[in-house]
Every structure is written in C-alpha cells, then in structure tokens.
Design a protein around this motif. Structure first.
Motif, PDB file in Angstrom:
ATOM      1  N   ARG A 126       1.340  -1.432  -0.379  1.00 36.25           N
ATOM      2  CA  ARG A 126      -0.248  -0.127   0.492  1.00 36.25           C
ATOM      3  C   ARG A 126       0.760   1.246   0.239  1.00 36.25           C
ATOM      4  O   ARG A 126       1.173   2.406  -0.536  1.00 36.25           O
ATOM      5  N   THR A 127       1.968   1.604   0.794  1.00 35.14           N
ATOM      6  CA  THR A 127       2.656   2.316   0.926  1.00 35.14           C
ATOM      7  C   THR A 127       3.496   2.790  -0.521  1.00 35.14           C
ATOM      8  O   THR A 127       3.421   3.805  -1.219  1.00 35.14           O
ATOM      9  N   THR A 128       4.175   1.686  -0.955  1.00 36.58           N
ATOM     10  CA  THR A 128       4.793   1.809  -1.796  1.00 36.58           C
ATOM     11  C   THR A 128       3.851   2.684  -3.065  1.00 36.58           C
ATOM     12  O   THR A 128       4.541   3.533  -3.974  1.00 36.58           O
ATOM     13  N   SER A 129       2.528   2.126  -3.410  1.00 35.66           N
ATOM     14  CA  SER A 129       1.678   2.118  -4.506  1.00 35.66           C
ATOM     15  C   SER A 129       1.393   3.440  -4.752  1.00 35.66           C
ATOM     16  O   SER A 129       0.962   4.020  -5.380  1.00 35.66           O
ATOM     17  N   LEU A 130       1.153   4.740  -2.727  1.00 37.25           N
ATOM     18  CA  LEU A 130       0.506   5.574  -2.806  1.00 37.25           C
ATOM     19  C   LEU A 130       1.351   5.974  -3.500  1.00 37.25           C
ATOM     20  O   LEU A 130       1.593   7.458  -3.652  1.00 37.25           O
ATOM     21  N   LEU A 131       2.999   5.885  -2.724  1.00 39.11           N
ATOM     22  CA  LEU A 131       4.003   7.454  -3.322  1.00 39.11           C
ATOM     23  C   LEU A 131       4.393   6.314  -4.819  1.00 39.11           C
ATOM     24  O   LEU A 131       4.249   8.018  -5.353  1.00 39.11           O
ATOM     25  N   PHE A 132       4.095   5.681  -5.390  1.00 33.19           N
ATOM     26  CA  PHE A 132       4.713   6.264  -6.987  1.00 33.19           C
ATOM     27  C   PHE A 132       2.849   6.531  -7.656  1.00 33.19           C
ATOM     28  O   PHE A 132       3.198   7.389  -8.606  1.00 33.19           O
ATOM     29  N   GLY A 133       2.124   6.248  -6.909  1.00 31.35           N
ATOM     30  CA  GLY A 133       1.010   6.882  -7.843  1.00 31.35           C
ATOM     31  C   GLY A 133       0.874   8.658  -7.401  1.00 31.35           C
ATOM     32  O   GLY A 133       0.643   9.139  -8.289  1.00 31.35           O
ATOM     33  N   ALA A 134       0.936   8.956  -6.071  1.00 30.96           N
ATOM     34  CA  ALA A 134       1.570  10.349  -5.607  1.00 30.96           C
ATOM     35  C   ALA A 134       2.851  11.238  -6.577  1.00 30.96           C
ATOM     36  O   ALA A 134       2.925  11.779  -7.652  1.00 30.96           O
ATOM     37  N   ALA A 135       3.906   9.812  -7.062  1.00 33.59           N
ATOM     38  CA  ALA A 135       4.734  10.609  -7.417  1.00 33.59           C
ATOM     39  C   ALA A 135       4.488  10.569  -9.719  1.00 33.59           C
ATOM     40  O   ALA A 135       4.976  11.416 -10.400  1.00 33.59           O
ATOM     41  N   MET A 136       3.781  10.331  -9.321  1.00 32.01           N
ATOM     42  CA  MET A 136       3.250   9.188 -11.052  1.00 32.01           C
ATOM     43  C   MET A 136       3.068  11.045 -11.835  1.00 32.01           C
ATOM     44  O   MET A 136       2.591  11.661 -12.314  1.00 32.01           O
ATOM     45  N   ALA A 137       1.519  11.432 -10.675  1.00 28.52           N
ATOM     46  CA  ALA A 137       0.663  12.599 -10.323  1.00 28.52           C
ATOM     47  C   ALA A 137       1.823  14.009 -11.026  1.00 28.52           C
ATOM     48  O   ALA A 137       1.381  14.659 -12.011  1.00 28.52           O
ATOM     49  N   TYR A 138       2.897  13.848  -9.636  1.00 27.32           N
ATOM     50  CA  TYR A 138       3.537  15.110 -10.568  1.00 27.32           C
ATOM     51  C   TYR A 138       4.540  15.489 -11.328  1.00 27.32           C
ATOM     52  O   TYR A 138       5.105  15.997 -11.962  1.00 27.32           O
ATOM     53  N   ASP A 145       6.202   8.292 -15.819  1.00 24.18           N
ATOM     54  CA  ASP A 145       4.566   8.162 -15.838  1.00 24.18           C
ATOM     55  C   ASP A 145       4.089   7.152 -16.348  1.00 24.18           C
ATOM     56  O   ASP A 145       3.625   6.021 -16.263  1.00 24.18           O
ATOM     57  N   GLN A 146       4.497   6.797 -17.446  1.00 20.14           N
ATOM     58  CA  GLN A 146       4.404   5.999 -18.896  1.00 20.14           C
ATOM     59  C   GLN A 146       4.414   4.530 -18.617  1.00 20.14           C
ATOM     60  O   GLN A 146       3.780   3.431 -18.584  1.00 20.14           O
ATOM     61  N   THR A 147       5.223   4.277 -18.116  1.00 22.64           N
ATOM     62  CA  THR A 147       6.146   3.243 -17.364  1.00 22.64           C
ATOM     63  C   THR A 147       5.744   2.752 -16.502  1.00 22.64           C
ATOM     64  O   THR A 147       4.827   1.682 -16.429  1.00 22.64           O
ATOM     65  N   LEU A 148       5.862   3.395 -14.737  1.00 21.91           N
ATOM     66  CA  LEU A 148       4.579   3.200 -14.472  1.00 21.91           C
ATOM     67  C   LEU A 148       3.522   2.520 -14.249  1.00 21.91           C
ATOM     68  O   LEU A 148       2.733   1.581 -13.837  1.00 21.91           O
ATOM     69  N   THR A 149       2.797   3.981 -15.784  1.00 23.55           N
ATOM     70  CA  THR A 149       1.176   3.405 -15.253  1.00 23.55           C
ATOM     71  C   THR A 149       0.647   2.107 -15.946  1.00 23.55           C
ATOM     72  O   THR A 149       0.046   1.342 -16.027  1.00 23.55           O
ATOM     73  N   SER A 152       1.208  -0.419 -13.554  1.00 22.28           N
ATOM     74  CA  SER A 152       0.125  -1.071 -12.720  1.00 22.28           C
ATOM     75  C   SER A 152      -1.067  -1.561 -13.528  1.00 22.28           C
ATOM     76  O   SER A 152      -1.420  -2.408 -12.425  1.00 22.28           O
ATOM     77  N   ILE A 153      -1.065  -1.317 -14.841  1.00 19.43           N
ATOM     78  CA  ILE A 153      -2.363  -2.164 -15.755  1.00 19.43           C
ATOM     79  C   ILE A 153      -1.474  -3.552 -15.860  1.00 19.43           C
ATOM     80  O   ILE A 153      -2.702  -4.676 -15.366  1.00 19.43           O
ATOM     81  N   LEU A 154      -0.813  -4.177 -15.455  1.00 15.91           N
ATOM     82  CA  LEU A 154      -0.225  -4.688 -15.045  1.00 15.91           C
ATOM     83  C   LEU A 154       0.076  -5.749 -14.463  1.00 15.91           C
ATOM     84  O   LEU A 154      -0.973  -6.982 -14.595  1.00 15.91           O
ATOM     85  N   ASN A 155       0.210  -5.232 -13.069  1.00 15.87           N
ATOM     86  CA  ASN A 155      -0.134  -5.548 -12.617  1.00 15.87           C
ATOM     87  C   ASN A 155      -2.123  -6.075 -11.796  1.00 15.87           C
ATOM     88  O   ASN A 155      -1.903  -6.672 -10.796  1.00 15.87           O
ATOM     89  N   ARG A 156      -2.529  -5.170 -12.837  1.00 10.48           N
ATOM     90  CA  ARG A 156      -4.009  -5.836 -12.505  1.00 10.48           C
ATOM     91  C   ARG A 156      -4.271  -6.580 -12.891  1.00 10.48           C
ATOM     92  O   ARG A 156      -5.672  -7.258 -12.648  1.00 10.48           O
ATOM     93  N   THR A 157      -3.892  -7.353 -13.653  1.00  8.07           N
ATOM     94  CA  THR A 157      -4.071  -8.596 -14.786  1.00  8.07           C
ATOM     95  C   THR A 157      -3.592  -9.836 -14.464  1.00  8.07           C
ATOM     96  O   THR A 157      -4.024 -10.543 -14.614  1.00  8.07           O
ATOM     97  N   VAL A 158      -2.028  -9.804 -13.297  1.00  4.41           N
ATOM     98  CA  VAL A 158      -2.075 -10.585 -13.169  1.00  4.41           C
ATOM     99  C   VAL A 158      -2.539 -11.112 -11.715  1.00  4.41           C
ATOM    100  O   VAL A 158      -1.657 -10.472 -10.637  1.00  4.41           O
ATOM    101  N   PRO A 159      -3.371 -12.082 -11.795  1.00  2.79           N
ATOM    102  CA  PRO A 159      -3.690 -12.779  -9.733  1.00  2.79           C
ATOM    103  C   PRO A 159      -2.039 -12.770  -9.232  1.00  2.79           C
ATOM    104  O   PRO A 159      -1.067 -13.301  -9.564  1.00  2.79           O
ATOM    105  N   PHE A 160      -1.773 -12.618  -7.586  1.00  6.42           N
ATOM    106  CA  PHE A 160      -0.509 -12.166  -7.124  1.00  6.42           C
ATOM    107  C   PHE A 160      -0.208 -13.771  -6.668  1.00  6.42           C
ATOM    108  O   PHE A 160       1.051 -14.157  -6.938  1.00  6.42           O
ATOM    109  N   GLY A 218      -4.495   0.635  -6.448  1.00  5.65           N
ATOM    110  CA  GLY A 218      -4.592   1.551  -5.572  1.00  5.65           C
ATOM    111  C   GLY A 218      -3.832   2.640  -6.411  1.00  5.65           C
ATOM    112  O   GLY A 218      -3.419   4.060  -5.978  1.00  5.65           O
ATOM    113  N   ALA A 219      -2.374   2.907  -6.855  1.00  7.69           N
ATOM    114  CA  ALA A 219      -1.377   3.322  -7.145  1.00  7.69           C
ATOM    115  C   ALA A 219      -2.315   4.150  -8.571  1.00  7.69           C
ATOM    116  O   ALA A 219      -1.951   5.694  -8.442  1.00  7.69           O
TER     117      ALA A 219
END
Lengths: 342, 336
Positions: A126-138, A145-149, A152-160, A218-219
């Motif tokens: 949770r902490t890293t995803s929030l930090l990444f989210g904020a950094a991507m926004a800035y 931003d593009q790479t991390l987006t 993140s999309i890839l992360n949502r498609t692959v189950p843990f 949540g990123a």
C-alpha cells in the motif's frame, strides 16, 4: 461526533451477530450439515455395533456439544442462544477434531503467522503504491509516468498467486535461494536468537513478496485523484502564500486525494487476509489459511466454522477501522442523516 | 380536425389553413428510418468510438478472441486425448498441438479450449449477478433514502463482511459446488455491496438536482424517473464495476480451482494449472508450458476486460457519441 463512533461500533456488533447467526444456521439447519457429520463421526468412534443405549446416546450428544457448541438434543432457539453465549461471552469456538485442541487458542496461534506475512506485504504494498501514485501525478506525462502506468495495469491483470508460483519456481525450485515451505527451520530453537529469527525472515520472504503484489493497488486511482487535486485553485493559493512544497504535497494534495479511495483501500486489506487461503497453500506456509484448507480436507467442521467466523471478524474489523479513522482524515463526516425521504 | 367534420360542411367552403390543422413541416419518419437512427446511435457510434481508441481495439479483440474460444472453440476443436500424441512436446512445433502436449500427451490447446466455457460462465453469472443486485440496491437505497436506505445498507454491509473465499471453502465442505454458474454467484455475493455503495452515493447527489425535482413535480412514477434519469447517468460506474468484479471473480475462482477446493465435473483453467503444478517437474523448462499457457489465458482475458472498460468510459459521454453518429443533425450541431 462521539455519537458517530458509538453508531459505527454498534453497527459492527450487529453485523457480526447476523453473520454468527448465518454460521449457526449453516451448522444446525443444513441437512447432512456439519452437526450431523460430527455426530456420525463421534458415534462411529464410540461404538462398533449400530445401536446405542440411552446413556451412550447422551454421551454422544455431549461430545457433539463439546465439538460444535451445539447440543443436538436442544430445541433450535435454545441451541441458538447457547451458541451465541459461548461465542460472545466465553469466546469458545468449539474443539477441532483434526488437531484435537480448542479452536480458539489454535486459531490465535496460527493467526500470528498469517498476520505476520499479510501485514508486512500489505503495509509495503500500500505504501509503495501510494507513493508511486503521487510521484506519477507530479511527473504526469513523463516517461516515468508512462512506464509505471503500464506496470500498474499489468499488475492488475496478473493475479498475485501467479506471481507467487513464478517466484516459487524461479527462486525456490530452480535457484534454491529460498525454501519452498514451512515457517522456519526446525533445527533452530525458537526464541530470541539470530539464527531462528533470520530463518523466519528467510521463510517468509517469498510469501511477503506475493502478498506485496496482492496489496499493491490503488496507484492509478491515487494518481488520478492527485492530478485532479493539483489543478485546483487552493493549491495555487497555498504556493502564493509561501507554504513549503513538502507541506503542500503531504497536507494538501496527499490528504485530499486520499479521501475518495481511503475506505476502499482499508476494506481491500480484508480481501488480502482472506486470500491467505490461496497464498499459504501455494507456499505451504502453515498458518491460518492452510489450517482452513486442512479443516476442509479432513471435514473438521468446528475448525472450519471457527475459521469462517475468524475471517469475517477480520473483514469486519477492517471496515470498522476504515469507518472510525475516516472521521480523522476527513472531519466533515457527519453522523446524522438529514435527508428528506421519498 | 377529423375527416368526418369536413364532409359535413355543405356550403362548399374548405377549411383552409387554420392553426390547429397544421401538421408541421417535419416529414413523418417511417418506422424503418427510426430504427436506422437508433441503430446508428446505439451501435455504429459506440463501435466508432471504441475503434478510435487503441485500448478499445485491443480490449475488444482480446475479449472476442476468448469468447470465440469458449463458444465456437469446443465445436471446432476436439476433446483432449491421452497417449495419442508425443509426451511433453514443446509448443509451437506442430500444427496438431500448437501449444505442445502435457505429461500424458494431452494437447494443451484442446484442454484450454474445452475449459474456457466454464470460465466464461463463472464470470458471466457472478458479474451479471453483482451488477444487477448492486445497481438495484444502490439506486433504491439512494433514491428512497430514510429507513429503507438504512435497512438496505445494513444488509449490504453484512454481505460485504462475509469473506467470499472462506465462504466457498465452508460451502465446499458439505456441498461441493462444481457448477461454474453457482460458483460465480457465490463469489459475487460480496462483490455487489461495493457497487451498491458507489451507486448510492451518486444517486444521493443526483436526487437533489432540479431535473429530478421537476420530474417528481410532474408526477412521473419513481420507476420511470429512476430508469430515465438516474440509471443512465450511472452507466460509467456500472460498466467499470462489471469489468472489475469480473476480474475479481476470475482471480478468486481460478485460484480456488487451482488449490483444489472446487472442481469435480467442471474443469477450468485452474484445474489445468493444478494438474500441471502437481505433475510436471518444475525445474525442467521443457515441461513448464503446460502451466504457463493457462496462466497466460487469465492475463489475456483480464487485460481485455480492463482495456475495454477503460475505453467504454467514453461511450457514456453523450456528446462524443453524437459526434460519432454517421449523419443526422446532431453531428452538424456539434461542430458549429
């Protein structure tokens, strides 16, 4: 405001009672449900001949009560009352058949290991995803931003658990850097010593990484909220007033962008806890989730129902914490409901 | 004025252009034209919007691929056989088994094709269930408000706290749910409260708007107001939620099949993964394809769902849709 807290807690207690009632109904009312099964098992163990004397029958019923907290002889309302009293007043969840010990203490002992891996994974994720989210926004629109987006999309498609299996295959089976199961090395004596403690970390590393993946989320939502918030007028006013950038980033942008996704994030933690059933099975990590599966495979109904209530309680606590702390980060929440009804 | 009226006039006078007799300059449109217009706006325009977005194109093609695999696939591709082909054949070597073969010579592509329908059924039942219940509960609670709202939210909070995975495990103990339709619904039961909450909070802010108040003053029925003015504005939330609840149901469902809690008659990709994980030598790279392809299917399906959902977001943008309609006045008006 105090009224709000009282209301939320009362609400949680009522919900837990409803769920306990459902559990009771599952045990007592299902045809060939848990109680029937336990009764048949106990009866089989006690007698080789098919018939019972009245005395033996009473002993069977007593044993069933020890295991499930429900005496089959009592009427349904009476048994229901007893069941609720046992759980709410004495915290007695019955007795496990397979592990042959009381379910309550057994679950507490197993739970610490489950919490150990989930909490670390979640907190980190949770902490890293929030930090990444904020950094991507800035850095909106940049290559970062593009790479991390994309990630993140890839992360949502692959189950843990797929990530878990892949890590297990690479790092445990092939490279043999990490063990493929267990809580710690049995050669070391449990206690405060370096070998034992590093062995725990060594064994928990892969499960924690997998639950990190599960907790990473949540990123993207946070990034979107931050971007929206950054464009608002009061941020500019803050800059003009000479408020430091860090303070604006944390107190203004960070906090206000968190509000819409906060509840979702906290409730999502409960999902991660219950996904420990899959996680611990894959990593052969003998904690609460694996115990639930063993209970299923051995038809250990008391433990199974206990585990069900336990996971429900965790979810409930998650929701309650979300509700109670939301008032802290967003002082605007009102307890009252003054909408017109139509 | 009716025709019979005109005939009764005996003085030979013809009712000229009196105000109430005018039919207007708009030519009456035939049913065919109306249907064409509706088709244009409801089918052509959305497809054009989706085609204009890379995410939409990729998402829709991935989804179409998986759906075809699950519907047409089983009719075309034969059932997997054992000991009919070479054992542990690597993928992409032969046209008979493009994805290679498994421990007993089962053709991996046939296994995947024949397990896809079960996966699709599971997702469909779960996602449709949570979409309907979530929208219904959320709209009613938000629109009606008051005591009904309190009771419905209490109910949905209770459902939300019942953890789906442990519930399936408990149910599996005395009744092994093997029908993917039922598994989907069970996994959906704590999926809908999330949507219900979102929908409710949207409706709460929407119900105070002037349009709704005007509609109520005009005496439109509640069902009509909800259908015409409220549900329409909720569509973006509903579609996005559909994609995400499908995603969750795939993850949890396949996971449960993989750890062997579910199973029995119906097989899914999870069952293939379980067999592969238990049977193959995981340190031998020549045997990993059996495990990797079902995993890849999950990723393809979920990626398709998420990308489509993101592209769908624009579909509910009315202006955008009007601009993309093939002809008609709307498109001209938009460019002015």
């Amino acid at each position: 405001m105090a009224n709000y807290y009282v209301k939320r807690v009362a609400h949680a207690v009522i919900v837990f009672m409803i769920v306990t009632t459902i559990a009771f109904a599952l045990i007592r009312l299902m045809p060939f449900g848990p109680m029937e099964m336990v009764r048949m098992r106990v009866a089989q163990q006690m007698s080789t001949s098919g018939s019972f004397s009245a005395e033996e029958l009473e002993r069977v019923n007593n044993l069933v009560e020890v295991y499930t907290n429900i005496n089959p002889e009592k009427s349904i309302p009476e048994a229901y009352l007893d069941y609720m009293v046992q759980i709410f007043i004495y915290q007695d969840f019955g007795r496990s058949i397979y592990f042959s010990e009381p379910v309550g203490p057994f679950m507490l002992r197993r739970m610490q290991w489950s919490l150990f891996i989930s909490v670390y994974g979640l907190a980190l994720g949770r902490t890293t995803s929030l930090l990444f989210g904020a950094a991507m926004a800035y850095k909106e629109g940049s290559r970062f931003d593009q790479t991390l987006t994309g990630i993140s999309i890839l992360n949502r498609t692959v189950p843990f658990y797929i990530v878990g299996i892949i890590f297990l295959i690479i790092f445990a089976f092939n490279l043999e850097w990490f063990p493929s199961g267990g809580l710690y090395n049995r050669d070391y004596t449990p206690g405060v010593n370096l070998q034992y403690m590093s062995s725990i970390v060594h064994h928990a590393a892969l499960p924690v990484i997998a639950s990190f993946i599960a907790g990473f989320g949540g990123a993207l939502a946070y990034r979107g909220n931050c971007i929206r918030e950054l464009g608002k007028g009061y941020i500019r006013v803050g800059h003009l007033r000479g408020i430091s950038d860090t303070r604006i980033a944390i107190r203004y942008v960070g906090r206000n962008s968190l509000l819409p996704i906060y509840t979702g994030l906290v409730i999502g933690m409960a999902t991660v806890f219950s996904s420990s059933i899959i996680l611990e099975k894959i990593f052969s990590y003998p904690a609460m989730g694996l115990a639930t599966l063993q209970a299923l495979n051995n038809r250990d109904y008391p433990l199974l129902m206990g585990a069900f209530l336990f996971f429900t309680l965790l979810t409930l606590l998650g929701v309650l914490i979300a509700d109670l702390t939301y008032g802290i980060i967003d002082p605007r929440v009102k307890g009252g409901d003054e909408r017109e009804s139509f | 004025m009716k025709a019979s009226d005109r005939e009764t006039r005996t003085d030979g006078g013809v009712t000229e252009d009196d105000l109430f007799n005018r039919t207007g300059t708009l030519s009456k449109r035939t049913r065919k034209e109306r249907w064409a217009d509706a088709f244009n706006l409801k089918v052509v325009a959305p497809l054009r919007i989706l085609a204009g977005d890379a995410r939409g194109v990729i998402g829709i093609s991935l989804l179409t691929f998986v759906v075809l695999l699950g519907t047409v696939g089983p009719l075309v591709v034969k059932q997997p056989t054992t000991l009919d082909a070479e054992l542990w054949a690597p993928p992409f070597q032969s046209l008979d088994y493009p994805l290679g073969t498994a421990a007993l010579g089962q053709q991996v592509h046939r296994q995947i094709v024949h397990t896809t329908p079960a996966v699709l059924l599971m997702i469909l039942s779960g996602a449709v269930f949570s979409m309907f219940v979530g929208t219904a509960v959320g709209t009613v609670a938000g629109y009606k408000s008051g005591r009904l709202d309190y009771l419905l939210m209490m109910f949905s909070d209770t459902m939300m706290t019942i953890p789906a995975l442990p519930l399936v495990v408990v149910l599996a103990a005395f009744y092994r749910p093997s029908d993917p339709l039922i598994v989907g619904v069970i996994l959906g039961i704590n999926n809908w409260p999330g949507l219900a909450r979102t929908v409710r909070s949207e409706v709460l802010s929407m119900r105070e708007e002037d349009v709704i108040e005007a509609a109520r003053v005009m005496g439109l029925s509640d069902t009509r107001i909800v259908r015409k003015y409220i549900i329409r504005n909720l569509m973006p939330y509903i579609t996005v939620n559909f994609a995400f609840s499908s995603r969750r149901i795939i993850f949890e469902g396949i996971g449960l099949y993989f750890i062997g809690v579910l199973g029995g008659a119906s097989k899914t990709w999870g069952v293939i993964m379980q067999e592969a994980y238990d049977t193959s030598d995981l340190t031998n790279i020549g045997q990993l394809h059996w495990l990797v392809f079902p995993m890849l299917m999950i990723v393809i399906l979920v990626l398709g769902l998420i990308l489509t959902a993101q592209a769908m977001d624009q579909l509910w943008n009315v202006r955008l849709r009007a601009r993309h309609a093939q002809d008609g006045d709307a498109s001209h008006g938009e460019h002015d």
